[in-house]
Design a protein around this motif. Structure first.
Motif, short mmCIF file in Angstrom:
data_model
loop_
_atom_site.label_atom_id
_atom_site.label_comp_id
_atom_site.label_asym_id
_atom_site.label_seq_id
_atom_site.Cartn_x
_atom_site.Cartn_y
_atom_site.Cartn_z
N ALA A 1 0.83 -1.21 0.00
CA ALA A 1 0.00 0.00 0.00
C ALA A 1 0.86 1.26 0.00
O ALA A 1 0.57 2.23 -0.72
CB ALA A 1 -0.94 0.00 1.21
N ASP A 2 1.93 1.24 0.80
CA ASP A 2 2.78 2.44 0.87
C ASP A 2 4.21 2.16 0.42
O ASP A 2 5.07 3.06 0.45
CB ASP A 2 2.78 3.03 2.28
CG ASP A 2 3.27 2.03 3.34
OD1 ASP A 2 3.84 0.98 2.95
OD2 ASP A 2 3.08 2.29 4.53
N GLY A 3 4.49 0.92 0.01
CA GLY A 3 5.83 0.59 -0.48
C GLY A 3 6.87 0.45 0.60
O GLY A 3 8.07 0.36 0.31
N SER A 4 6.45 0.42 1.86
CA SER A 4 7.42 0.35 2.96
C SER A 4 8.04 -1.04 3.06
O SER A 4 7.43 -2.05 2.71
CB SER A 4 6.73 0.70 4.29
OG SER A 4 5.71 -0.23 4.59
N ARG A 5 9.28 -1.08 3.54
CA ARG A 5 10.01 -2.32 3.77
C ARG A 5 10.61 -2.25 5.17
O ARG A 5 11.39 -1.36 5.46
CB ARG A 5 11.12 -2.51 2.73
CG ARG A 5 10.59 -2.58 1.29
CD ARG A 5 11.71 -2.36 0.29
NE ARG A 5 12.73 -3.39 0.38
CZ ARG A 5 12.73 -4.50 -0.37
NH1 ARG A 5 11.73 -4.72 -1.23
NH2 ARG A 5 13.69 -5.38 -0.27
#
Length: 284
Positions: free
Chosen positions: A16-20
């Motif tokens: 959804a937000d591309g966070s890792r």
């Protein structure tokens, strides 16, 4: 003894937000267990370490090698199972078990060995293997057990609530033996669904509760032919699962008079065979 769970670093991704995000996670342990009889290797299975003695007893019982506890003289982990690469010394991996069998059980071993698979998680493969298994099966199950549908409906959820390792890893199958009279549930977990069933049947054998004509086998997944075969060898009259049975499982259960309840969830179930053993308040 190997570990039931193993810690591992992973990268969690949110699309959804591309966070890792890096974090530690618990994985279900999986290690080989070599089973030996009278010092000779008979099979190798991948399993979750724990309750190995039950696994050994349950496996040999459901394969028709054991008929009771008197068939086992001793069962132990093998000392010095491997050579340590660093210092050359022998060490115990707790991944090799040896059982000393009675003469009668030893005599039954050759016919069973030809049908042992290299991993219990794979199930039965091939028509010849199926026919060999069917030849060992007892006759129709003789049991007066009747279980209320309301009780059957609760069993998969009770099994799930008792899966402590699954709660941490999300990666294990489970099997349980339910005693309707005492309202108790004995649960075992494993990466292999067949191993889980062998562990709980082995528990019953060690407790001298076999044949289990007054018990219910509860499964966390689907009902396969081999799981019905194991229930039949233990004389378990009712098998309950949260998922579906296979066509061969239903056929075998029907032939042996075993009750199969599948898709047991949300107060509903499908009775594929032996419907008379499940009692409802309004009709059948």
């Amino acid at each position: 003894m190997g570990r039931v769970t193993v810690r591992h670093r992973l990268v969690a991704v949110d699309t959804a937000d591309g966070s890792r995000v890096q974090r530690m996670d618990a994985l279900a342990g999986e290690e080989p267990l070599e089973l030996r009889a009278n010092g000779e290797a008979i099979t190798l299975t991948m399993r979750t370490p724990g309750h190995d003695l039950e696994l050994l007893h349950g496996f040999l019982y459901t394969e028709g090698v054991l008929t009771g506890l008197s068939d086992v003289a001793t069962a132990r982990y093998c000392d010095g199972a491997v050579v340590d690469a660093e210092d050359g010394s022998l060490r115990n991996t707790y991944n090799v078990m040896d059982v000393a069998l009675s003469p009668a059980a030893t005599g039954r071993l050759p016919g069973a060995i030809r049908n042992f698979t290299t991993t219990s998680s794979c199930g039965v493969c091939g028509q010849a293997s199926i026919e060999a298994l069917q030849a060992k099966l007892p006759g129709p199950i003789s049991s007066d057990l009747v279980v209320d549908a309301d009780v059957v409906a609760t069993l998969p959820e009770r099994l799930r609530a008792a899966q402590q390792v699954f709660a941490r890893t999300g990666g294990l199958h489970a099997a349980a033996l339910y005693d309707p009279l005492a309202d108790t549930l004995v649960v075992r977990e494993d990466v292999g669904r067949h191993n889980a069933a062998d562990k709980v049947i082995g528990h019953a054998l060690l407790a001298e509760r076999l044949p289990a004509q007054d018990q219910v086998l509860v499964l966390s997944g689907r009902i396969s032919f081999e799981l019905v075969q194991k229930a039949a060898m233990a004389q378990i009259p009712v098998v309950v699962a949260v998922s579906a049975p296979s066509s061969l499982a239903v056929q075998l259960a029907d032939e042996l008079g075993i009750t199969l309840a599948g898709f047991v969830r949300d107060g509903r179930m499908n009775l594929y065979s032996g419907a008379d053993r499940v009692r409802t308040t309004v009709g059948r």
